[in-house]
Design a protein around this motif. Structure first.
Motif, short mmCIF file in Angstrom:
data_model
loop_
_atom_site.label_atom_id
_atom_site.label_comp_id
_atom_site.label_asym_id
_atom_site.label_seq_id
_atom_site.Cartn_x
_atom_site.Cartn_y
_atom_site.Cartn_z
N ARG A 96 0.83 -1.21 0.00
CA ARG A 96 0.00 0.00 0.00
C ARG A 96 0.86 1.26 0.00
O ARG A 96 0.54 2.24 -0.66
N LEU A 97 1.98 1.22 0.72
CA LEU A 97 2.84 2.40 0.81
C LEU A 97 3.44 2.79 -0.54
O LEU A 97 3.64 3.98 -0.81
N TRP A 99 2.21 2.95 -3.34
CA TRP A 99 1.31 3.70 -4.21
C TRP A 99 1.36 5.20 -3.95
O TRP A 99 0.85 5.98 -4.74
N PHE A 100 1.96 5.61 -2.86
CA PHE A 100 1.96 7.03 -2.48
C PHE A 100 3.31 7.67 -2.77
O PHE A 100 4.32 7.00 -2.91
N ARG A 101 3.29 8.98 -2.81
CA ARG A 101 4.53 9.75 -2.94
C ARG A 101 5.29 9.70 -1.62
O ARG A 101 4.77 9.29 -0.58
N LEU A 104 3.71 11.47 1.54
CA LEU A 104 2.58 10.75 2.11
C LEU A 104 3.03 9.45 2.76
O LEU A 104 2.46 9.02 3.77
N GLN A 105 4.06 8.83 2.22
CA GLN A 105 4.64 7.66 2.88
C GLN A 105 5.20 8.05 4.24
O GLN A 105 5.06 7.31 5.22
N GLN A 108 2.59 8.24 6.86
CA GLN A 108 2.14 6.93 7.29
C GLN A 108 3.21 6.21 8.12
O GLN A 108 2.89 5.45 9.03
#
Length: 170
Positions: A96-97, A99-101, A104-105, A108
């Motif tokens: 899931r991580l 998929w993000f920039r 944003l990672q 999280q």
């Protein structure tokens, strides 16, 4: 893979080992007992746990944690358990991580870093230590801020040069 993201070359295992050894050396620098210093080794272990989960796992994190415990004369297993917890969290969320920039990672990953430091503080308290100062709250924030920098530096050798070819659209 998100649309428009650049394809990466395979990572060199020697590069992973060299970056982790450099992070261990940075953590072992004699900077005094500054509690809010970011744990660079934890950031790099988490980074490689997200990007290369088959090469960097909880066993390697546990061994690096034992090295940090011996170096800091901490309760044996304190860092090892925290690093293993972070790698367990990355193994649960790495798909899931990706998929993000990077920013944003980092947001999280902040939760994992807070959990690791809270676990270390709890182990320290249960073993009869004193409550750490409130400056320890800055360490996970600084580690989350290091995440985009680590992403930029550690993925740079894998970036494929964008060459245009009519027969090969990738």
């Amino acid at each position: 893979m998100p649309r428009g993201q650049q394809l990466l070359l395979p990572v060199n295992p020697v590069f992973i080992g060299a970056s982790l050894a450099a992070a261990l050396a940075i953590n072992m620098l004699p900077l005094g007992r500054v509690l809010w210093m970011p744990d660079v080794l934890m950031v790099l272990l988490a980074f490689w746990g997200v990007h290369q989960p088959l090469r960097v796992g909880m066993g390697l994190a546990f061994v690096f944690g034992l090295c940090m415990d011996v170096h800091q004369s901490a309760l044996l297993g304190q860092h090892a358990l925290a690093y293993a917890l972070v790698l367990f969290g990355t193994s649960m969320t790495h798909r899931r991580l990706l998929w993000f920039r990077a920013w944003l990672q980092a947001l999280q990953m902040l939760g994992l870093f807070v959990g690791a430091h809270a676990l270390q503080a709890l182990i320290r308290l249960l073993s009869g230590g004193v409550f750490p100062e409130w400056d320890i709250l800055w360490a996970p924030v600084l580690e989350a801020l290091l995440w985009p920098l680590a992403s930029m530096l550690l993925l740079a050798p894998q970036r494929r040069a964008p060459d245009q070819d009519a027969n090969r659209p990738l």
